[in-house]
Design an enzyme around this catalytic site. Structure first.
Site, PDB file in Angstrom:
ATOM      1  N   ASP A  83      22.941  20.906 -31.957  1.00 30.51           N
ATOM      2  CA  ASP A  83      23.905  19.860 -31.623  1.00 30.51           C
ATOM      3  C   ASP A  83      25.198  20.545 -31.220  1.00 30.51           C
ATOM      4  O   ASP A  83      25.689  21.406 -31.936  1.00 30.51           O
ATOM      5  CB  ASP A  83      24.162  18.969 -32.841  1.00 30.51           C
ATOM      6  N   CYS A 127       0.848  -1.186   0.000  1.00 27.65           N
ATOM      7  CA  CYS A 127       0.000   0.000   0.000  1.00 27.65           C
ATOM      8  C   CYS A 127       0.889   1.243   0.000  1.00 27.65           C
ATOM      9  O   CYS A 127       2.119   1.150   0.102  1.00 27.65           O
ATOM     10  CB  CYS A 127      -0.933   0.021   1.210  1.00 27.65           C
ATOM     11  N   CYS A 148       3.370   1.814   2.799  1.00 29.23           N
ATOM     12  CA  CYS A 148       4.659   1.111   2.691  1.00 29.23           C
ATOM     13  C   CYS A 148       5.685   1.996   1.980  1.00 29.23           C
ATOM     14  O   CYS A 148       6.862   2.028   2.368  1.00 29.23           O
ATOM     15  CB  CYS A 148       4.489  -0.200   1.940  1.00 29.23           C
ATOM     16  N   ASP A 155      24.986  25.137 -28.461  1.00 30.53           N
ATOM     17  CA  ASP A 155      23.535  25.209 -28.522  1.00 30.53           C
ATOM     18  C   ASP A 155      22.874  25.039 -27.161  1.00 30.53           C
ATOM     19  O   ASP A 155      21.666  25.193 -27.056  1.00 30.53           O
ATOM     20  CB  ASP A 155      23.000  24.124 -29.472  1.00 30.53           C
ATOM     21  N   ASP A 209      20.241  24.734 -35.942  1.00 28.55           N
ATOM     22  CA  ASP A 209      21.666  24.981 -36.036  1.00 28.55           C
ATOM     23  C   ASP A 209      22.150  24.345 -37.342  1.00 28.55           C
ATOM     24  O   ASP A 209      21.431  23.552 -37.955  1.00 28.55           O
ATOM     25  CB  ASP A 209      22.381  24.358 -34.833  1.00 28.55           C
TER      26      ASP A 209
END
Length: 823
Positions: A717, A114, A117, A721, A522
């Site tokens: 990339d 539950c 726990c 960036d 880019d």
């Protein structure tokens, strides 16, 4: 099986207060809990209870709605010697460093029954000295624990969990699948009992529906009612038990979940029917109760199957790596031995036979074959592999045997990084999901008020119909459909995108991608392959070609940029010059000192600042030709210029055309020279292209676009960036980019195909459309069905069908996203 335990009601003295087992005769092991003395069955339970009390975690006993699994049950072999977990070799597969001394482990917990726990484990472990963070997912039982290895060992953490009656061990997908199988098995049994009970009860109820007055004698009618009660009892007490336990838990925690009205409706109808059976007159609703439970369980079972199918992507990644690998004893050499994958180290050479999955990342040293990387990149076509080719763990060798030198293992592999990013996305709740959850909570409160008012009105005007109208109002509404409308669609869309090589790493990414109306790209490594080649070296000083190449490679030795990689390739095999004080200026270049002389390499304008003279005309001519120009100079003067070029990605023109067809504006922001960027923009038909931009310039230009109410998607990339990726509403990084860019990005293109991005936009828009359909359906259904039920036009069994069908329709509608559309 767990045992129910009402709040604030201590277990009888003949049962253990902690575990619920009978206390053996003559055992007296008391513990003071919350001001009251309670008996325990053994010294183990006594020790656990005392540990909970002394740690200030008494709320565990107040919150729990089920007994813990018994500590005396069979212990997994992994836990018989906790010291093994501290061995570095053993930790390789599931522990990763997150700092100099901080470690993080992926664990799976057993014994969770539950929400209390979860609370107990998180509180208990978090209080251990040296534990810096713990997060447990209730649905998957998975835990992520961070600790300072100088202050605490992993075995100590596991022992602390074991001390309060639970078990933890390294997560693996197979065990997670076992848990899912147990859930399906339990749901099927409950569904079977409900279906069997429904059919039998209908056999006894049907004669009462078709008989005329006086056709059935009172004793026969009473017999059929008692038979219906006996057959309905298992349906209510077993099949519907989760509704009652979850509702009771919600009430105790002072919150209203979706099971509260369901449990209230089932309980009210069943109790009223039992009372009518006992006293011998009044209406009974055993048939409606069983039908409602059956239809609701049926809908939830199909919903569970669909949900597990949708989230199986991460689990499939977990199963992609084999358990064993063939490691060659010496290379070159034919002799090999089978070893666990966890024992592989960087530098080992392994043999991978056709049809086998690669157990780790590496480089091919012998053999030629093809690899299927569909699970990792979404690319179904085999990828050729030959000596020198990089291979990824989890891909499948489909041609000839390969010998591979291992470069990365365990949590350091590309596969592990993908899995971690997917887990991060699934753990985040997008804004639209949070809004739906909040509305559903208010809806439940309003529903309970409406049901009570309706029952009062009918009791005043037609008491015989008041109960079943009350039940119909409670069960006909479907807050489940409202809460499922968004998360199920997003989960299915995330899985579908991952299969096409578009990895979603943030919860809001799909919604933002669907709304994006302006894409900024880019250039280097994004629109081009990022595999720059030095086409020409122009010597501008008294140093020869080989020396300027060495100087360039020495200055760029610490950079990850594609241009730096191309310059390093020209450095030759000789040792590189040992520059001191290397300093990179983002978007400009690198500066360093050699033998007391300052040097610079990078954009011509950046290098000209050191030289103090204008950029040579020959370099300006190269820039105007559309090539990328990198200059090299010392404080004494210009040394050389490097003209580089990069190939445009094959699918780039088609991807741009597809995005334009979707009404998306396109821009290019690049640090390359304006002439180079303009030449590329002309080939792609892009009107808005800016070159010679610094990272700060890109950031400012992006903010300017956003002020015009544009929803920006930035595709980039490289380290240049990272700031602009963070500024955009949704950011996309190419799969081959630097780690920093991938960590900043909301989406990663694993395949490196821009065409996949265009397909991802289409699928994201479909997902958003399906979310809208689901929400409209949920609102329309609830605002239509509730008034009909209040007016007495909907019976309880019809309400059960409507509620189940509403949830099921939402899930099935979301699953349409898994269907592939022709490109």
């Amino acid at each position: 099986m767990s045992q129910s335990l009402p709040q604030n009601s201590p277990a009888p003295e003949h049962d253990c207060y902690h575990c619920g087992l009978p206390i053996p005769a003559g055992v007296d092991l008391p513990v003071d809990v919350d001001g009251a003395r309670h008996q325990m069955c053994c010294t183990g339970c006594q020790a656990v209870a005392e540990s909970i009390v002394s740690s200030g975690l008494i709320d565990y006993y107040r919150r729990r709605d089920a007994m813990p699994e018994q500590a005396r049950e069979a212990m997994p072999d992994e836990l018989k010697d906790l010291g093994l977990f501290d061995h570095p070799d053993f930790q390789q597969g599931f522990v990763k460093p997150v700092g100099e001394h901080e470690r993080e482990a992926a664990l799976i917990l057993e014994g969770i029954t539950c929400a209390a726990c979860i609370w107990l484990n998180e509180q208990h472990v978090a209080h251990q000295p040296g534990v810096t963070a713990i997060d447990i997912n209730y649905a998957t039982r998975r835990a992520r624990v961070r600790w300072d290895e100088r202050r605490i060992k992993l075995s100590d953490i596991l022992a602390a969990i074991q001390a309060i009656g639970y078990r933890a061990y390294p997560y693996d997908a197979a065990r997670s699948e076992q848990i899912s199988q147990r859930e399906r098995r339990s749901a099927l049994w409950r569904l079977f009992v409900a279906g069997f009970g429904m059919m039998q009860v209908m056999m006894y109820a049907f004669p009462a529906y078709i008989a005329e007055d006086g056709d059935i004698t009172a004793d026969i009618e009473s017999l059929m009612r008692w038979a219906s009660l006996i057959l309905t009892a298992p349906v209510v007490l077993y099949s519907a038990a989760p509704f009652f336990s979850h509702a009771w838990r919600d009430v105790r925690l002072r919150r209203l979940g979706m099971d509260v009205p369901v449990a209230l409706g089932i309980g009210a109808a069943f109790v009223a029917s039992c009372w009518a059976t006992f006293i011998g007159h009044g209406e009974v609703y055993f048939d409606s109760v069983t039908m409602f439970v059956f239809f609701l369980l049926c809908g939830r079972y199909v919903e569970m199957l669909a949900r597990q199918k949708a989230v199986r992507g991460v689990e499939e990644l977990g199963k992609a790596l084999p358990a064993f690998a063939e490691r060659l004893a010496a290379w070159p050499g034919p002799d090999g031995e089978k070893v666990p994958v966890s024992q592989l180290l960087a530098g080992d050479v392994i043999r991978v036979k056709p049809g086998e999955a690669l157990p780790a990342d590496g480089v091919v040293v012998d053999g030629e074959s093809d690899a299927n990387e569909a699970l990792l990149t979404g690319e179904s076509r085999p990828v050729p592999k030959r000596p020198g080719s990089a291979v990824t763990g989890g891909s499948v060798n489909i041609g000839s045997p390969l010998c591979v030198r291992v470069t990365r293992t365990g949590e350091h592999t590309r596969l592990a990084a993908i899995r971690q990013l997917m887990e991060r996305a699934s753990a985040e709740k997008p804004r639209v999901v949070q809004q739906a959850d909040r509305f559903a909570a208010y809806f439940i409160v309003a529903l309970l008020v409406l049901a009570a008012v309706t029952a009062a009105w009918w009791y005043w005007h037609d008491p015989d119909r008041a109960l079943w109208v009350f039940v119909s109002v409670l069960v006909v509404s479907c807050p489940c459909a409202l809460s499922l409308a968004t998360p199920v669609a997003l989960t299915v869309a995330t899985d579908a995108l991952a299969r096409m090589g578009v990895l979603v790493t943030r919860g809001h990414a799909i919604e933002a991608l669907a709304r994006a109306d302006h894409f900024v790209f880019d250039k280097t490594g994004t629109l081009t392959y990022g595999e720059m080649r030095v086409e020409q070296v122009r010597l501008l000083g008294a140093i020869d070609d080989a020396r300027v190449r060495q100087l360039a490679a020495g200055l760029e030795q610490g950079s990850e940029h594609a241009i730096a990689a191309a310059l390093r390739l020209g450095g030759g095999d000789a040792p590189l010059p040992a520059f001191a004080g290397l300093a990179a200026t983002t978007g400009q270049g690198v500066a360093g000192v050699l033998d007391g002389t300052p040097y610079r390499i990078g954009r011509p304008a950046f290098v000209a600042e050191l030289v103090g003279t204008p950029v040579p005309d020959v370099l300006l001519d190269d820039e105007r030709s559309g090539r990328t120009v990198i200059a090299l100079a010392s404080s004494a003067g210009w040394l050389a210029g490097f003209a580089l070029s990069d190939g445009l990605r094959e699918d780039c023109p088609a991807a741009f055309e597809s995005l334009r067809g979707k009404g998306i504006e396109l821009s290019i922001f690049s640090g390359d020279t304006p002439s180079t960027v303009e030449a590329l923009a002309g080939r792609l038909g892009v009107q808005h292209a800016l070159g010679g931009m610094t990272p700060e310039g890109k950031h400012a230009a992006l903010i300017a676009l956003q002020k015009g109410d544009a929803v920006i998607a930035m595709v980039g990339d490289g380290v240049n960036d990272a700031p602009v990726l963070a500024q955009a509403q949704v950011s996309v990084a190419m799969g081959g980019g630097t780690d920093l860019a991938r960590n900043q990005a909301d989406i990663v293109l694993l395949s490196g195909r821009l065409g996949s991005l265009a397909e991802g936009v289409t699928l994201s828009r479909r997902a958003l459309a399906i979310i809208r359909q689901n929400l409209w359906w949920s609102f329309a259904y609830n605002f239509t069905a509730v008034p009909l039920a209040m007016s007495g036009l909907v019976t309880p069994w019809m309400a059960g069908i409507g509620m189940s069908a509403s949830s099921l329709l939402v899930v099935l509608n979301a699953l349409r996203l898994q269907r592939k559309r022709p490109r």
